[in-house]
Enzyme design. Structure first.
Site, mmCIF file in Angstrom:
data_model
loop_
_atom_site.group_PDB
_atom_site.id
_atom_site.type_symbol
_atom_site.label_atom_id
_atom_site.label_comp_id
_atom_site.label_asym_id
_atom_site.label_seq_id
_atom_site.Cartn_x
_atom_site.Cartn_y
_atom_site.Cartn_z
ATOM 1 N N CYS A 111 -23.215 52.020 6.530
ATOM 2 C CA CYS A 111 -23.019 51.975 7.730
ATOM 3 C C CYS A 111 -24.332 52.616 8.358
ATOM 4 O O CYS A 111 -24.413 53.926 8.333
ATOM 5 C CB CYS A 111 -21.889 52.342 8.375
ATOM 6 S SG CYS A 111 -21.882 52.309 10.018
ATOM 7 N N GLY A 112 -25.283 51.878 8.896
ATOM 8 C CA GLY A 112 -26.583 52.348 9.336
ATOM 9 C C GLY A 112 -26.393 53.161 10.527
ATOM 10 O O GLY A 112 -26.840 54.268 10.957
ATOM 11 N N HIS A 113 -25.454 52.631 11.523
ATOM 12 C CA HIS A 113 -25.444 53.418 12.825
ATOM 13 C C HIS A 113 -24.829 54.686 12.657
ATOM 14 O O HIS A 113 -24.817 55.882 13.279
ATOM 15 C CB HIS A 113 -24.582 52.584 13.882
ATOM 16 C CG HIS A 113 -23.018 52.692 13.942
ATOM 17 N ND1 HIS A 113 -22.191 51.961 13.002
ATOM 18 C CD2 HIS A 113 -22.352 53.703 14.438
ATOM 19 C CE1 HIS A 113 -20.876 52.402 13.352
ATOM 20 N NE2 HIS A 113 -20.881 53.429 14.255
ATOM 21 N N GLY A 276 -26.927 48.811 11.253
ATOM 22 C CA GLY A 276 -28.077 49.221 10.388
ATOM 23 C C GLY A 276 -28.183 48.603 9.018
ATOM 24 O O GLY A 276 -29.355 48.101 8.623
ATOM 25 N N SER A 277 -27.153 48.338 8.318
ATOM 26 C CA SER A 277 -27.194 47.458 7.104
ATOM 27 C C SER A 277 -27.603 46.160 7.616
ATOM 28 O O SER A 277 -28.063 45.316 6.511
ATOM 29 C CB SER A 277 -25.807 47.599 6.582
ATOM 30 O OG SER A 277 -24.807 47.440 7.325
#
Length: 355
Positions: A111-113, A276-277
């Site tokens: 999870c990018g965020h 993000g991903s």
């Protein structure tokens, strides 16, 4: 009769479970958002997750404490689009800490965020000692080890960049018949999780808040149509071998950005951020299609027009796949603190969802 509301308010704030109410479990959190997408960082009160890897810790949570995941993500403490991160011990000696990602359906691999919010709050809270205007934070997540950099001014983190895991195209130019929609063209790429990428305009969709319900419905249908027809196998880690979501792509009305993303993931969650991903997988896809070159930065915005910048900084061979290392940049904000009580006598203690 209560005359002084200020005094009454203080008394409300002083409420605590009574000594005899030993059935209460108290879980504390830090509440953040990245580009509008919530992140509930579970800081204390959650049982210690066991396992030598983050994947093992996530499995321990799934097997033994999934009811607490539901309690923290579902109504009345959360909602259908809630997202969280449980802080854990690091898996690797050179990482600062680990994170297990949770949502309405269960657990995610990347999870990018969340990485952006975790990095910012880790530096601003002193979990990771600040090293000047640029501070590195290393986080163990289910899909691997993430290196992030927090960029500060006057001791306030202004933005975060992180290097994602090797990201690659899994399948290009695929199609599937979807009930009620028709034939859908898509690509599959991996950026810490597998996504199907679909051109929104080809389905008559617009990536605007007014179409959120239609986007969720289409995303769910497309995901469920792809899963039984297209086998997904992660080349090194079997636990990552699943389609996490569908990402709709379209042009943006904002000429200053490259495009717009809307990700429908888990059980119909709509990401408020650009994902993000998801943008990591997208940059791998654009690079594979020779639409961008190394170190070319593009800005991708969300349904709310919040944005992430992303570029491919390196090409690598990953388990037989031509891959890139994406660098994603964004910012997050702290919007509150939570103290959540779970009372064993409450018939709805583990939450519910109406959607």
């Amino acid at each position: 009769m209560t005359k002084n509301i200020a005094q009454a308010a203080v008394k409300f704030e002083q409420w605590q479970p009574k000594i005899e109410q030993e059935s209460y479990l108290t879980i504390n959190s830090l509440e953040c958002h990245t580009g509008g997408e919530p992140l509930r960082i579970i800081t204390s009160g959650f049982p210690v997750l066991k396992g030598n890897t983050i994947l093992a810790k996530a499995n321990d949570c799934k097997q033994n404490y999934d009811q607490l995941r539901r309690a923290l993500m579902f109504e009345p403490r959360g909602h259908a689009d809630m997202y969280g991160a449980i802080i854990t011990d690091a898996e690797r000696d050179d990482s600062h800490f680990g994170a297990v990602f949770i949502h309405n359906e269960g657990y995610s691999s990347m999870c990018g965020h969340a990485v952006i919010a975790l990095t910012k709050t880790a530096v601003e809270s002193g979990v990771v000692a600040r090293t000047g205007d640029v501070t590195q934070v290393v986080i163990d997540v289910p899909c691997g080890q993430i290196y992030a950099m927090a960029y500060s001014h006057n001791n306030v983190v202004k933005h975060v960049s992180f290097q994602c895991v090797p990201s690659f195209v899994y399948a290009k130019d695929q199609q599937v018949e979807v009930d009620g929609i028709g034939m859908v063209q898509f690509d599959i790429a991996y950026g810490g999780a597998f996504y199907a990428y679909v051109q929104a305009s080809s389905l008559g969709l617009s990536l605007v808040p007014e179409q959120q319900e239609k986007l969720i419905a289409y995303g769910r249908k497309i995901k469920q149509a792809i899963i039984p027809q297209f086998e997904i196998n992660h080349p090194t880690t079997a636990e990552l071998s699943f389609l996490y979501g569908v990402i709709f792509i379209d042009d943006s009305p904002n000429q200053d950005v490259h495009s717009r993303n809307v990700c429908i993931f888990a059980d119909g969650e709509l990401d408020r951020s650009p994902t993000g991903s998801g943008v990591s997988g997208r940059i791998a896809l654009h690079h594979a299609k020779q639409q961008i070159v190394l170190n070319e930065t593009i800005t991708i915005e969300s349904i709310l027009a919040s944005s992430f910048s992303v570029r491919a900084i390196e090409t690598v061979c990953f388990a037989g796949f031509d891959a890139v290392i994406p660098e994603v940049t964004g910012d997050a904000y702290v919007c509150g603190k939570g103290q959540w009580f779970i009372n064993a006598e409450d018939p709805l203690k583990y939450g519910f969802l109406l959607r």
